[in-house]
Design a protein around this motif. Sequence first.
Motif, PDB file in Angstrom:
ATOM      1  N   ILE A   7       0.855  -1.165   0.029  1.00  0.00           N
ATOM      2  CA  ILE A   7      -0.094  -0.087  -0.152  1.00  0.00           C
ATOM      3  C   ILE A   7       0.964   1.256  -0.095  1.00  0.00           C
ATOM      4  O   ILE A   7       0.799   1.984  -0.720  1.00  0.00           O
ATOM      5  CB  ILE A   7      -0.779  -0.008   1.168  1.00  0.00           C
ATOM      6  CG1 ILE A   7      -1.990  -1.210   1.065  1.00  0.00           C
ATOM      7  CG2 ILE A   7      -1.733   1.339   1.435  1.00  0.00           C
ATOM      8  CD1 ILE A   7      -2.695  -1.446   2.182  1.00  0.00           C
ATOM      9  N   GLY A   8       1.878   1.191   0.885  1.00  0.00           N
ATOM     10  CA  GLY A   8       2.520   2.547   1.042  1.00  0.00           C
ATOM     11  C   GLY A   8       3.521   2.741  -0.259  1.00  0.00           C
ATOM     12  O   GLY A   8       3.773   3.678  -0.765  1.00  0.00           O
ATOM     13  N   GLY A   9       3.957   1.593  -0.945  1.00  0.00           N
ATOM     14  CA  GLY A   9       4.581   1.689  -2.259  1.00  0.00           C
ATOM     15  C   GLY A   9       3.702   2.240  -3.521  1.00  0.00           C
ATOM     16  O   GLY A   9       3.995   2.870  -4.394  1.00  0.00           O
ATOM     17  N   SER A  10       2.780   1.785  -3.661  1.00  0.00           N
ATOM     18  CA  SER A  10       1.547   1.903  -4.357  1.00  0.00           C
ATOM     19  C   SER A  10       1.081   3.331  -4.430  1.00  0.00           C
ATOM     20  O   SER A  10       1.018   4.157  -5.606  1.00  0.00           O
ATOM     21  CB  SER A  10       0.250   1.058  -4.393  1.00  0.00           C
ATOM     22  OG  SER A  10      -0.840   1.326  -5.318  1.00  0.00           O
ATOM     23  N   ILE A  11       0.773   3.937  -3.204  1.00  0.00           N
ATOM     24  CA  ILE A  11       0.581   5.233  -3.062  1.00  0.00           C
ATOM     25  C   ILE A  11       1.526   6.306  -3.355  1.00  0.00           C
ATOM     26  O   ILE A  11       1.484   7.396  -3.787  1.00  0.00           O
ATOM     27  CB  ILE A  11      -0.420   5.526  -1.811  1.00  0.00           C
ATOM     28  CG1 ILE A  11      -1.442   4.645  -1.507  1.00  0.00           C
ATOM     29  CG2 ILE A  11      -0.639   6.964  -1.459  1.00  0.00           C
ATOM     30  CD1 ILE A  11      -2.269   4.508  -0.635  1.00  0.00           C
ATOM     31  N   PHE A  12       2.614   5.889  -2.544  1.00  0.00           N
ATOM     32  CA  PHE A  12       3.798   6.966  -2.391  1.00  0.00           C
ATOM     33  C   PHE A  12       5.164   6.738  -3.169  1.00  0.00           C
ATOM     34  O   PHE A  12       5.984   7.271  -3.011  1.00  0.00           O
ATOM     35  CB  PHE A  12       4.074   7.267  -0.957  1.00  0.00           C
ATOM     36  CG  PHE A  12       2.885   7.891  -0.262  1.00  0.00           C
ATOM     37  CD1 PHE A  12       2.588   9.114  -0.345  1.00  0.00           C
ATOM     38  CD2 PHE A  12       2.204   7.136   0.710  1.00  0.00           C
ATOM     39  CE1 PHE A  12       1.506   9.668   0.300  1.00  0.00           C
ATOM     40  CE2 PHE A  12       1.161   7.614   1.379  1.00  0.00           C
ATOM     41  CZ  PHE A  12       0.718   8.951   1.294  1.00  0.00           C
ATOM     42  N   GLY A  13       5.046   5.549  -4.179  1.00  0.00           N
ATOM     43  CA  GLY A  13       6.272   5.137  -4.615  1.00  0.00           C
ATOM     44  C   GLY A  13       7.457   5.094  -3.887  1.00  0.00           C
ATOM     45  O   GLY A  13       7.352   4.141  -2.981  1.00  0.00           O
TER      46      GLY A  13
END
Length: 308
Positions: free
Chosen positions: A111-117
């Motif tokens: 989730i963190g990578g998907s939203i904030f790269g």
Amino acid sequence: MNAFISALIPVMAIVALGRFLGWRTVLPDDGWRAIERLAYIVLFPALIIRALANAPFETAPWKLALILIVAQCLLGAFGLLARAWPKITGPAVGSIIQSNVRWNTFVGLSIGGSIFGTEGLALVAIAAAAMIPTANILSVAALTSHAERTDLPKRNPAVELARNPLIIACVIGIALAATGVELPALVDETIDLLGAGTIALGLLAAGAGMDIAALGRAGTRTLVWSLVRLLGLPALTIAGALMLGLTGTPFAIAVICASVPTATSSYILARQLGGDAPLAANLIAMQTVLSIVTMPAIWFACLAAGLF
């Protein structure tokens, strides 16, 4: 569609696929545990090194780590109140405390990578380096101190911390970022390929290890302590972030990491260290299902309040 929902749906779809594959016994249980172990000691560290080495940090995210550690310790201590539950056993108290302090790292990463790269991945890596050792120390202490067995294996938290592949990976990644050393192109590409498999394999293994039948055995105690974990850790994290002035992306990542359900590996540790393993399985299953509702609710509440 909100970015959080867009990030959450693929996560739950992969976890569900893992559960289906586990149900169909595409791999034996030992095979799934081996995949989870491979992700933990090889693939996850590779992702951490690359994410931290390339992270666009404007300031050192020490507040993020501190807030999450304190929140874990407080909710772990709150778990001691489970002793007041009617007819509860010591091993059950240990499993509840463990459930309160553990988190599903792979869900947070996705989730963190998907939203904030890249920045989101790097911040979740920092959170993992802080929360996983803390969770291990608190879990071992809780399970062994409340166990009713006398044949438990000896654990040395200090040695385990020094050998933790995530801690080693964070030290390497932060050192590269601090010194400005760039990885050679071939090395960077190799590490990138290794890290690319981390999240998908971790989520599949998490789904395969989840005991859906445990939902049928879950009672009021499981429901109550699942809600304590899913709502309590984010609440403590948000309070800490407001007190220390954490803002922006680090604040959002802290909320994500605190909102995910407990780790599926808690069942194995509970079984090894004299905890209530069936209760641990119940808590894992209940929290995974409930988090589909609680995680978006917490996220939207924060957005509505203008916290990030």
